[in-house]
Scaffold this motif. Structure first.
Motif, PDB file in Angstrom:
ATOM      1  N   GLN A 229      10.694 -28.352  61.370  1.00  0.00           N
ATOM      2  CA  GLN A 229      12.318 -27.354  61.691  1.00  0.00           C
ATOM      3  C   GLN A 229      13.041 -28.101  62.587  1.00  0.00           C
ATOM      4  O   GLN A 229      14.183 -28.008  62.993  1.00  0.00           O
ATOM      5  N   SER A 230      12.583 -29.442  63.040  1.00  0.00           N
ATOM      6  CA  SER A 230      13.379 -30.163  63.636  1.00  0.00           C
ATOM      7  C   SER A 230      14.458 -31.038  62.877  1.00  0.00           C
ATOM      8  O   SER A 230      14.149 -31.400  61.771  1.00  0.00           O
ATOM      9  N   ALA A 231      15.570 -31.187  63.369  1.00  0.00           N
ATOM     10  CA  ALA A 231      16.606 -31.891  62.443  1.00  0.00           C
ATOM     11  C   ALA A 231      16.390 -33.495  62.352  1.00  0.00           C
ATOM     12  O   ALA A 231      16.707 -33.963  61.475  1.00  0.00           O
ATOM     13  N   GLY A 232      15.982 -34.014  63.484  1.00  0.00           N
ATOM     14  CA  GLY A 232      15.611 -35.498  63.534  1.00  0.00           C
ATOM     15  C   GLY A 232      14.297 -35.860  63.695  1.00  0.00           C
ATOM     16  O   GLY A 232      13.474 -35.153  63.021  1.00  0.00           O
ATOM     17  N   GLU A 233      13.947 -36.829  64.441  1.00  0.00           N
ATOM     18  CA  GLU A 233      12.481 -37.208  64.664  1.00  0.00           C
ATOM     19  C   GLU A 233      11.759 -36.383  65.754  1.00  0.00           C
ATOM     20  O   GLU A 233      12.564 -35.600  66.639  1.00  0.00           O
ATOM     21  N   THR A 234      10.392 -36.118  65.510  1.00  0.00           N
ATOM     22  CA  THR A 234       9.759 -35.173  66.407  1.00  0.00           C
ATOM     23  C   THR A 234       8.622 -36.024  67.018  1.00  0.00           C
ATOM     24  O   THR A 234       7.873 -36.658  66.693  1.00  0.00           O
ATOM     25  N   ALA A 235       8.719 -35.986  68.503  1.00  0.00           N
ATOM     26  CA  ALA A 235       7.907 -36.782  69.401  1.00  0.00           C
ATOM     27  C   ALA A 235       6.457 -35.719  69.613  1.00  0.00           C
ATOM     28  O   ALA A 235       6.649 -34.492  69.170  1.00  0.00           O
ATOM     29  N   ALA A 236       5.614 -36.087  70.484  1.00  0.00           N
ATOM     30  CA  ALA A 236       4.640 -35.173  71.099  1.00  0.00           C
ATOM     31  C   ALA A 236       4.577 -35.400  72.693  1.00  0.00           C
ATOM     32  O   ALA A 236       4.297 -36.313  73.173  1.00  0.00           O
TER      33      ALA A 236
ATOM     34  N   VAL B 161      16.775 -46.827  75.342  1.00  0.00           N
ATOM     35  CA  VAL B 161      16.377 -46.271  74.024  1.00  0.00           C
ATOM     36  C   VAL B 161      16.583 -45.013  73.738  1.00  0.00           C
ATOM     37  O   VAL B 161      16.385 -44.547  72.667  1.00  0.00           O
ATOM     38  N   LEU B 162      16.820 -44.119  74.697  1.00  0.00           N
ATOM     39  CA  LEU B 162      16.793 -42.615  74.753  1.00  0.00           C
ATOM     40  C   LEU B 162      17.705 -42.237  75.890  1.00  0.00           C
ATOM     41  O   LEU B 162      17.548 -42.555  77.044  1.00  0.00           O
TER      42      LEU B 162
ATOM     43  N   ARG C 292      19.676 -39.532  71.183  1.00  0.00           N
ATOM     44  CA  ARG C 292      19.314 -38.410  72.447  1.00  0.00           C
ATOM     45  C   ARG C 292      18.226 -37.410  71.936  1.00  0.00           C
ATOM     46  O   ARG C 292      17.982 -37.024  70.995  1.00  0.00           O
ATOM     47  N   SER C 293      17.964 -36.637  73.240  1.00  0.00           N
ATOM     48  CA  SER C 293      16.770 -35.853  73.078  1.00  0.00           C
ATOM     49  C   SER C 293      16.822 -34.515  73.900  1.00  0.00           C
ATOM     50  O   SER C 293      17.157 -35.098  75.386  1.00  0.00           O
TER      51      SER C 293
ATOM     52  N   LEU D 122      15.698 -22.720  69.166  1.00  0.00           N
ATOM     53  CA  LEU D 122      17.243 -22.339  69.456  1.00  0.00           C
ATOM     54  C   LEU D 122      17.739 -22.725  68.350  1.00  0.00           C
ATOM     55  O   LEU D 122      19.063 -22.181  68.156  1.00  0.00           O
ATOM     56  N   GLY D 123      17.531 -23.652  67.566  1.00  0.00           N
ATOM     57  CA  GLY D 123      18.194 -24.044  66.273  1.00  0.00           C
ATOM     58  C   GLY D 123      18.697 -25.502  66.513  1.00  0.00           C
ATOM     59  O   GLY D 123      18.812 -26.165  67.620  1.00  0.00           O
ATOM     60  N   SER D 124      19.447 -26.226  65.114  1.00  0.00           N
ATOM     61  CA  SER D 124      19.619 -27.387  64.919  1.00  0.00           C
ATOM     62  C   SER D 124      20.536 -27.987  66.002  1.00  0.00           C
ATOM     63  O   SER D 124      20.651 -29.268  66.391  1.00  0.00           O
ATOM     64  N   ASP D 125      21.536 -27.296  66.523  1.00  0.00           N
ATOM     65  CA  ASP D 125      22.408 -27.777  67.716  1.00  0.00           C
ATOM     66  C   ASP D 125      21.598 -28.140  68.973  1.00  0.00           C
ATOM     67  O   ASP D 125      22.274 -29.275  69.432  1.00  0.00           O
ATOM     68  N   TYR D 126      20.414 -28.000  69.144  1.00  0.00           N
ATOM     69  CA  TYR D 126      19.652 -28.229  70.220  1.00  0.00           C
ATOM     70  C   TYR D 126      18.900 -29.652  69.921  1.00  0.00           C
ATOM     71  O   TYR D 126      18.049 -30.110  70.878  1.00  0.00           O
ATOM     72  N   HIS D 127      18.765 -30.073  68.724  1.00  0.00           N
ATOM     73  CA  HIS D 127      17.667 -31.070  68.347  1.00  0.00           C
ATOM     74  C   HIS D 127      18.059 -32.295  68.656  1.00  0.00           C
ATOM     75  O   HIS D 127      17.254 -33.133  68.861  1.00  0.00           O
ATOM     76  N   PHE D 128      19.420 -32.864  68.162  1.00  0.00           N
ATOM     77  CA  PHE D 128      19.866 -34.262  68.387  1.00  0.00           C
ATOM     78  C   PHE D 128      18.843 -35.049  67.702  1.00  0.00           C
ATOM     79  O   PHE D 128      18.483 -34.918  66.388  1.00  0.00           O
ATOM     80  N   ASP D 129      18.614 -36.469  68.094  1.00  0.00           N
ATOM     81  CA  ASP D 129      18.024 -37.347  67.266  1.00  0.00           C
ATOM     82  C   ASP D 129      16.297 -37.270  67.631  1.00  0.00           C
ATOM     83  O   ASP D 129      15.670 -37.714  66.747  1.00  0.00           O
TER      84      ASP D 129
END
Ligand SMILES: *Cc1c(COP(=O)(O)O)cnc(C)c1O
Length: 344
Positions: free
Chosen positions: A23-30, A149-150, A184-185, A194-201
């Protein structure tokens, strides 16, 4: 003997991460702070690395050291509390990436670890962690010259999709990071939804990995079975537990189970605590003690060997609702006395 048996489904955690990553537009951390929300950060980190996670976040440098020991070199381990006094050696030795929260932390980093990676946490309105807009504009050029880096921030109300705070923080985050060529995160679990507007990188889910709200489609992750130590039959009028808090109104079969508030069975649950024998709910009666609870099993057809506190008929969020709290607190309160079994 342990006070209960906690089964943690690593396959479900990995599947939840994969679903949130899809569901995330960019990379996903944990996010695996507080020992992986109480479930074991090392084991969880390894399972998630296998599923494809390359960045992890913890709250404290000590937690980062434990995750590094489990993962070995390679994955990024970010520290949300930043670079606190006394953290320098841990950050250096375990190759951690502090998310710097203030001018003081920035100066500490530049002085002690001038060539090591760091991120910046910005406060976009939660007033908890991170640099505020004024502080950030004063520090921005120095920070950017050292190539963070972020750039990250955290949402205060993301579990309420219609809350006006969400777009307000999104706008503030965009303002504070406009024109800067740094990943950005902004989104944790709620922000992903909330949707991809909120996802950034990069997104940073935590609770959603562990089966908790607001990620409603999450696969359940924990099962908690608590053994019965003793069973007795009592007559009407007899009382159970401290302060005689419960009185039998009928001939009753009472099971004494080997877990109590020292194991995360919040005493405030009082009479709302239910445990399950298969699909049949049984009410805890009397007070929760430190190591014990007493449960009315009169209506069961057989004497149980154990009862299930968390499982298919009562998830983390249902138990949390009964206690007037949130799933996060139930998980992180589970305590150290349970035997833990990890299943794939
Ligand atoms: C705890 C935390 C997360 C993860 O939040 P969840 O609601 O558990 O997904 C992400 N970012 C920061 C800064 C956090 O403190």
């Amino acid at each position: 003997m342990s006070s209960g048996h906690l089964t943690i489904d690593l396959g479900a955690i990995a599947a939840n991460w994969t679903a949130l990553a899809a569901q995330s537009a960019g990379e996903t951390a944990a996010v695996i702070k507080a020992d992986g929300y109480g479930l074991g950060a090392g084991r969880i980190a390894r399972a998630l690395a296998e599923a494809g996670a390359r960045r992890f976040f913890v709250a404290l440098a000590e937690e980062g050291a434990a995750v590094r020991a489990a993962l070995g070199p390679g994955p990024m381990i970010g520290v949300l509390s930043g670079h606190m006094e006394g953290d320098t050696e841990l950050i250096r030795a375990h190759d951690l990436v502090p998310m710097l929260n203030s001018v003081d932390q920035m100066l500490r980093q530049v002085e002690a670890l001038p060539n090591r990676p760091f991120g910046i946490q910005l406060d976009t309105g939660m007033s908890r962690l991170g640099m505020e807009p004024g502080e950030w504009s004063a520090l921005r050029d120095l920070a950017m010259s050292r190539k963070p880096v972020l750039l990250m921030s955290h949402l205060a109300c993301a579990d309420e999709p219609d809350h006006p705070m969400n777009p307000r923080q999104l706008h503030q985050f965009r303002e504070m990071t406009a024109g800067l060529d740094v990943p950005r995160s902004l989104a944790a679990t709620g922000g992903i939804l909330l949707g991809s507007d909120y996802h950034f990188d990069l997104t940073r889910p935590g609770i959603g990995l562990f089966g908790g709200q607001p990620f409603a489609e999450a696969r359940p992750v924990v099962r908690l079975d608590i053994p019965v130590i003793q069973l007795r039959t009592i007559a009407p009028g007899e009382t159970v537990g401290y302060a005689n808090a419960w009185t039998a109104e009928r001939p009753s079969r009472i099971a004494t189970l080997s877990a109590g508030y020292a194991d995360g069975l919040l005493r405030a649950l009082g009479g709302r605590l239910r445990l399950y024998h298969g699909a049949i709910p049984c009410a805890a009666v009397g007070r929760v003690s430190m190591d014990l609870i007493t449960v009315d099993v009169t209506d069961l057809r057989e004497d149980p060997g154990y009862l299930t506190l968390l499982g298919p008929h009562q998830g983390v969020d249902r138990l949390a609702a009964a206690a007037g709290t949130i799933g996060y607190e139930i998980l992180t309160s589970l305590g150290a006395r349970y035997s833990r079994r990890y299943v794939a």
